[in-house]
Design a protein around this motif. Structure first.
Motif, PDB file in Angstrom:
ATOM      1  N   VAL A  88      30.777  46.604  48.859  1.00  0.00           N
ATOM      2  CA  VAL A  88      30.909  45.214  49.317  1.00  0.00           C
ATOM      3  C   VAL A  88      30.482  44.262  48.199  1.00  0.00           C
ATOM      4  O   VAL A  88      29.295  44.133  47.900  1.00  0.00           O
ATOM      5  N   PRO A  89      31.424  43.574  47.558  1.00  0.00           N
ATOM      6  CA  PRO A  89      31.069  42.617  46.510  1.00  0.00           C
ATOM      7  C   PRO A  89      30.478  41.341  47.099  1.00  0.00           C
ATOM      8  O   PRO A  89      30.665  41.046  48.287  1.00  0.00           O
ATOM      9  N   CYS A  96      32.836  38.859  40.022  1.00  0.00           N
ATOM     10  CA  CYS A  96      33.723  38.559  41.150  1.00  0.00           C
ATOM     11  C   CYS A  96      34.645  37.395  40.809  1.00  0.00           C
ATOM     12  O   CYS A  96      35.837  37.401  41.150  1.00  0.00           O
ATOM     13  N   GLY A  97      34.114  36.401  40.108  1.00  0.00           N
ATOM     14  CA  GLY A  97      34.921  35.264  39.700  1.00  0.00           C
ATOM     15  C   GLY A  97      36.034  35.644  38.749  1.00  0.00           C
ATOM     16  O   GLY A  97      37.088  35.000  38.715  1.00  0.00           O
ATOM     17  N   LYS A  98      35.814  36.696  37.970  1.00  0.00           N
ATOM     18  CA  LYS A  98      36.834  37.183  37.041  1.00  0.00           C
ATOM     19  C   LYS A  98      37.838  38.121  37.722  1.00  0.00           C
ATOM     20  O   LYS A  98      38.782  38.579  37.092  1.00  0.00           O
ATOM     21  N   GLY A  99      37.583  38.423  39.001  1.00  0.00           N
ATOM     22  CA  GLY A  99      38.447  39.359  39.705  1.00  0.00           C
ATOM     23  C   GLY A  99      38.043  40.804  39.532  1.00  0.00           C
ATOM     24  O   GLY A  99      38.814  41.716  39.846  1.00  0.00           O
ATOM     25  N   GLN A 105      27.868  42.647  40.284  1.00  0.00           N
ATOM     26  CA  GLN A 105      26.467  42.957  39.962  1.00  0.00           C
ATOM     27  C   GLN A 105      25.547  42.891  41.173  1.00  0.00           C
ATOM     28  O   GLN A 105      24.423  43.387  41.134  1.00  0.00           O
ATOM     29  N   ASN A 106      26.031  42.327  42.270  1.00  0.00           N
ATOM     30  CA  ASN A 106      25.231  42.219  43.497  1.00  0.00           C
ATOM     31  C   ASN A 106      25.804  43.069  44.622  1.00  0.00           C
ATOM     32  O   ASN A 106      25.546  42.812  45.800  1.00  0.00           O
ATOM     33  N   GLN A 107      26.562  44.071  44.257  1.00  0.00           N
ATOM     34  CA  GLN A 107      27.260  44.890  45.248  1.00  0.00           C
ATOM     35  C   GLN A 107      26.301  45.556  46.235  1.00  0.00           C
ATOM     36  O   GLN A 107      25.252  46.069  45.866  1.00  0.00           O
ATOM     37  N   THR A 108      26.685  45.520  47.506  1.00  0.00           N
ATOM     38  CA  THR A 108      26.007  46.281  48.558  1.00  0.00           C
ATOM     39  C   THR A 108      27.030  47.246  49.152  1.00  0.00           C
ATOM     40  O   THR A 108      28.216  47.197  48.806  1.00  0.00           O
ATOM     41  N   LYS A 130      33.483  38.115  54.642  1.00  0.00           N
ATOM     42  CA  LYS A 130      33.534  37.049  53.639  1.00  0.00           C
ATOM     43  C   LYS A 130      34.467  37.400  52.482  1.00  0.00           C
ATOM     44  O   LYS A 130      35.172  36.529  51.950  1.00  0.00           O
ATOM     45  N   VAL A 131      34.486  38.665  52.099  1.00  0.00           N
ATOM     46  CA  VAL A 131      35.279  39.084  50.937  1.00  0.00           C
ATOM     47  C   VAL A 131      36.593  39.745  51.359  1.00  0.00           C
ATOM     48  O   VAL A 131      37.244  40.425  50.561  1.00  0.00           O
TER      49      VAL A 131
END
Length: 348
Positions: A88-89, A96-99, A105-108, A130-131
């Protein structure tokens, strides 16, 4: 309800727990299938750095929506058939902004920070919604097939990076479910040429070869796999090599057997206590090799996996060779560990 709970390494129990309550920004599903993988076996034995509390395991999840929170994101209704992402990003960081959501880096993860799918019911967290990580399952795709979309998505991510060309001579190390999926994707999507499947377990090789029909099978326990690939290619080497196994030697062999301009995916992670290999840098340099890591998948990869399954471009139904009831979930871990099936799915 029944749930497989992780308490500590080697302390995993099927227990009766209260049915989870759906929050206003969440969705509750009745789990129909939660498939297993080698990671589940490793978690059972060693735990995981991201599991810091008692949690329900299982991250390859498909089920039916039974409740939708009033503030839940997305167009979902009770009765919808859905598949949930595992990784889950955050949706907000630089990656994430770069796709590059697969390396957020904050993945759960479901089954780690969030309770997973080895249970009768599961809460889909607000962060998944959300994603855009909850996907409606196409009508012609079964729950068991949909649960296999998550590992399938990881293989799609890896192969996207390789610049595979039609006709490429392709070697896949690892005759498990991921290795089989890699062969199906390489052929069905990228139209590769000759395909070689390599493993050290003769029974698993035979079982997987019957399912995915590689052009050549190599038992690396008996044969010098690098020499054999060189023989099969007239000394040129393999164009594409995917190491879908957590073995150091396969990564070293991949570099040794790569053709000029060869592309290598280090798909299987190595043990944390032995994560290094010996690499002849001059081989990489003079052959102009391309070595890629592969980490999980993004929500978009999961959607693509469901699409490929639905269209029949990459079938997975026949790779699911064992269906185990949740009441016998512990046996599924043994089946996976012993390599007795290609893909094992658990059905609450």
């Amino acid at each position: 309800m029944l749930a497989l709970r992780f308490y500590a390494p080697e302390d995993v129990r099927l227990v009766d727990v209260p049915e989870p309550i759906c929050g206003p920004a969440e969705i509750k599903i009745k789990v129909k299938n939660c498939s297993t993988c080698g990671t589940d076996v490793k978690i059972k034995k060693n735990g995981h750095v991201n599991i810091t509390r008692e949690t329900t395991l299982g991250h390859e999840v498909a089920g039916e929506v039974v409740e939708v929170g009033a503030d839940a994101i997305g167009d979902f209704a009770v009765g919808d058939r859905v598949q949930c992402i595992a990784a889950v990003p955050c949706g907000d960081c630089y990656e994430c902004g770069k796709g590059w959501m697969e390396v957020c880096q904050n993945q759960t993860s479901v089954g780690y920070q969030y309770d997973g799918g080895f249970a009768e019911y599961m809460i889909v967290p607000a962060q998944v919604l959300k994603v855009d990580g909850l996907n409606k399952i196409p009508d012609n795709v079964g729950y068991d097939e949909a649960s296999a979309a998550e590992p399938f998505a990881c293989a799609i991510n890896a192969q996207e990076q390789l610049g595979i060309e039609e006709g490429d001579f392709t070697v896949v190390f690892g005759a498990g479910p991921i290795g089989c999926m890699h062969i199906r994707i390489a052929r069905g999507v990228h139209k590769v040429g000759t395909v070689v499947l390599v493993d050290v377990n003769a029974e698993r090789l035979a079982m997987s070869a019957e399912a995915v029909s590689p052009d050549h099978v190599i038992n690396a326990a008996d044969v010098d796999v690098v020499a054999k690939v060189m023989e099969l290619t007239g000394g040129r080497g393999a164009d594409v090599i995917i190491t879908a196994t957590p073995a150091n030697i396969t990564q070293e062999q991949a570099i040794a057997m790569a053709a000029r301009n060869g592309r290598i995916s280090l798909f299987g992670g190595l043990p944390k206590n032995d994560p290094t290999i010996t690499c002849d840098s001059n081989v990489v340099h003079y052959r102009q090799l391309h070595i890629h890591g592969a980490n999980g998948s993004s929500p978009a990869h999961n959607k693509r996996a469901l699409e490929y399954i639905s269209t029949g471009q990459v079938p997975v139904k026949d790779l699911i060779t064992r269906h185990v009831p949740l009441s016998e979930v512990m046996s599924a871990f043994d089946i996976v560990a012993d390599g007795e099936a290609i893909k094992v799915t658990v059905e609450p």
